[in-house]
Design an enzyme around this catalytic site. Structure first.
Site, mmCIF file in Angstrom:
data_model
loop_
_atom_site.group_PDB
_atom_site.id
_atom_site.type_symbol
_atom_site.label_atom_id
_atom_site.label_comp_id
_atom_site.label_asym_id
_atom_site.label_seq_id
_atom_site.Cartn_x
_atom_site.Cartn_y
_atom_site.Cartn_z
ATOM 1 N N GLU A 1 0.725 -1.340 0.018
ATOM 2 C CA GLU A 1 -0.102 0.040 -0.018
ATOM 3 C C GLU A 1 0.843 1.269 -0.032
ATOM 4 O OE1 GLU A 1 -3.334 2.097 2.780
ATOM 5 O OE2 GLU A 1 -1.982 0.650 3.616
ATOM 6 N N HIS A 2 1.659 1.234 1.015
ATOM 7 C CA HIS A 2 2.727 2.476 0.903
ATOM 8 C C HIS A 2 4.142 1.997 0.703
ATOM 9 C CE1 HIS A 2 -0.471 3.401 4.108
ATOM 10 N NE2 HIS A 2 -0.719 4.520 3.460
#
Length: 441
Positions: A318-319
């Site tokens: 995600e990040h």
């Protein structure tokens, strides 16, 4: 070949498919379909001990809650929303309506049309995520959504004033203190007190995520969400202290939040692990972050930079924070990520709270096929066609007749035949049989 310095568990979409969650959510949705507002009220009372006379807040009540907040809190909300709106507007401006003449008198185009209504779910529970209001509501309004409904649960029997302020300042047209599956069901299906919406965005717990999944197709949703993830890619020049701090910053989201470091440096890996152990006891969220780091924290040592980028894409986090000598290299080397944070001056926490890009992002490997929430998610790209030249209509009709009959679609073929006969004078037996008139030779 990469070596594992610290082993941790990984999560997949299979982990979200718990049968008990699916069954419970399915039952609630079915009940709301049948009993509407009464079912919503009963579930709110059961799960949140919350059953006010009206779930929707009046303008006067919203103003009271706003006035109860320190001015600095309100000013900071405005500041962050300015950042979110500003970037969302740049994104919106990049999306052009188009029209092109492909043949003489044949015009094709598309328009970006906003959905007419959207719902924003803003979580409560352990953390009142005011930033989620910025991301879901402000972005919808920049897209041009006419009606935005926002729901958030009470927290320990109280209305979360800061969250309400964020919803109001972001531009929500209707604000409800209502949480959980019952809120998602009310927005999607409608009740006596709420008209349904066409699209729902926003994070939530496993039950909220499952409700969105089951309703998808009947309504649109932003994405299927799992626990927050962080991946840090670092070479031997990276600062181990910042890495340790940033890993824990995301681990505190929940006990199953993956926090992963991939590095080319054995020394860095060892120092980061030592610093995490040193920092963790002094963290107010140490119980949650500690569980996440123990069970889902991983450190992987790559042989070289090529392998580091490869592993990063395989994880599809995600990040992704990039702490390398040339962080912008990631823009060319990587394909699968929710959002990139380039260089040690940039951290995921900025993305979560203040910088302006949207923090509703794909998890559980979904970055392999989708990006996160952005202004475009609230827009439908709709095509249109117009033929002004009769000759072009006739020529297309001839091709349509032949192409459709290859696929055995006689009705489609006749739509083309009719134009070819009308505009080009083609002799068509079935038309002559119906009309009794012969087309001119």
């Amino acid at each position: 070949m990469a070596r594992i310095h610290k082993q941790g568990r990984t999560k997949t979409f299979a982990d979200t498919a718990a049968a008990d969650v699916q069954e419970r959510v399915s039952g609630i949705l079915a009940d709301v379909r049948t009993r509407g507002s009464q079912a919503v009220r009963e579930y709110s009372e059961t799960f949140d001990r919350w059953s006010p006379e009206h779930f929707r807040l009046s303008p006067e009540r919203i103003e009271e809650l706003m006035a109860s907040l320190p001015q600095q809190v309100v000013d900071d909300i405005r500041y962050v929303q300015d950042q979110v709106r500003g970037f969302a507007q740049v994104q919106r401006d990049s999306m052009r309506d188009v029209e092109v003449e492909t043949l003489p008198g044949v015009f094709l185009g598309h328009r970006h049309v906003p959905v007419t209504s959207a719902g924003a779910y803003i979580p409560g529970g352990r953390y009142p995520l005011t930033a989620s209001a910025h991301m879901t509501i402000s972005t919808a309004k920049v897209a041009g959504v006419e009606r935005v409904v926002a729901c958030t649960p009470p927290i320990r029997g109280e209305i979360p004033a800061a969250t309400i302020a964020a919803m109001h300042l972001a531009g929500a047209d209707e604000i409800y203190v209502l949480g959980g599956v019952q809120a998602v069901a009310a927005m999607a299906l409608g009740t006596d007190f709420m008209e349904p919406v066409r699209f729902i965005a926003g994070p939530g717990n496993a039950y909220v995520a499952e409700a969105k999944r089951q309703l998808y197709g009947e309504i649109g949703i932003d994405l299927f969400a799992g626990p927050t993830e962080i991946l840090i890619l670092a070479d031997d020049a990276a600062d181990p202290f910042l890495i340790a701090v940033d890993l824990l910053s995301q681990a505190e989201h929940g006990p199953d939040s993956p926090a992963v470091l991939v590095t080319t440096s054995d020394a860095l890996a060892e120092e980061v692990e030592r610093l995490v152990d040193e920092i963790l006891p002094g963290l107010s969220t140490k119980d949650i972050a500690g569980d996440a780091w123990r069970d889902y924290g991983r450190i992987v040592i790559a042989d070289d930079m090529d392998e580091l980028w490869q592993i990063g894409d395989e994880i599809a986090s995600e990040h992704v924070q990039v702490f390398t000598r040339e962080p912008r290299e990631a823009l060319e080397r990587m394909h699968d990520y929710g959002a990139l944070f380039l260089g040690e001056n940039t951290c995921v926490s900025y993305g979560d709270k203040v910088i302006g890009t949207n923090h509703v992002l794909p998890t559980l490997g979904a970055a392999r096929y989708t990006g996160g929430l952005w202004v475009g998610k609230y827009l439908k790209t709709c095509t249109y066609q117009e033929i002004r030249d009769p000759g072009s209509s006739g020529e297309l009709g001839r091709v349509c007749g032949r192409a459709a009959r290859v696929e055995l679609f006689e009705g489609h073929a006749r739509s083309g035949d009719a134009r070819a006969a009308r505009h080009l004078g083609d002799r068509v037996e079935w038309i002559e049989a119906v009309t009794g008139e012969k087309a001119p030779a």
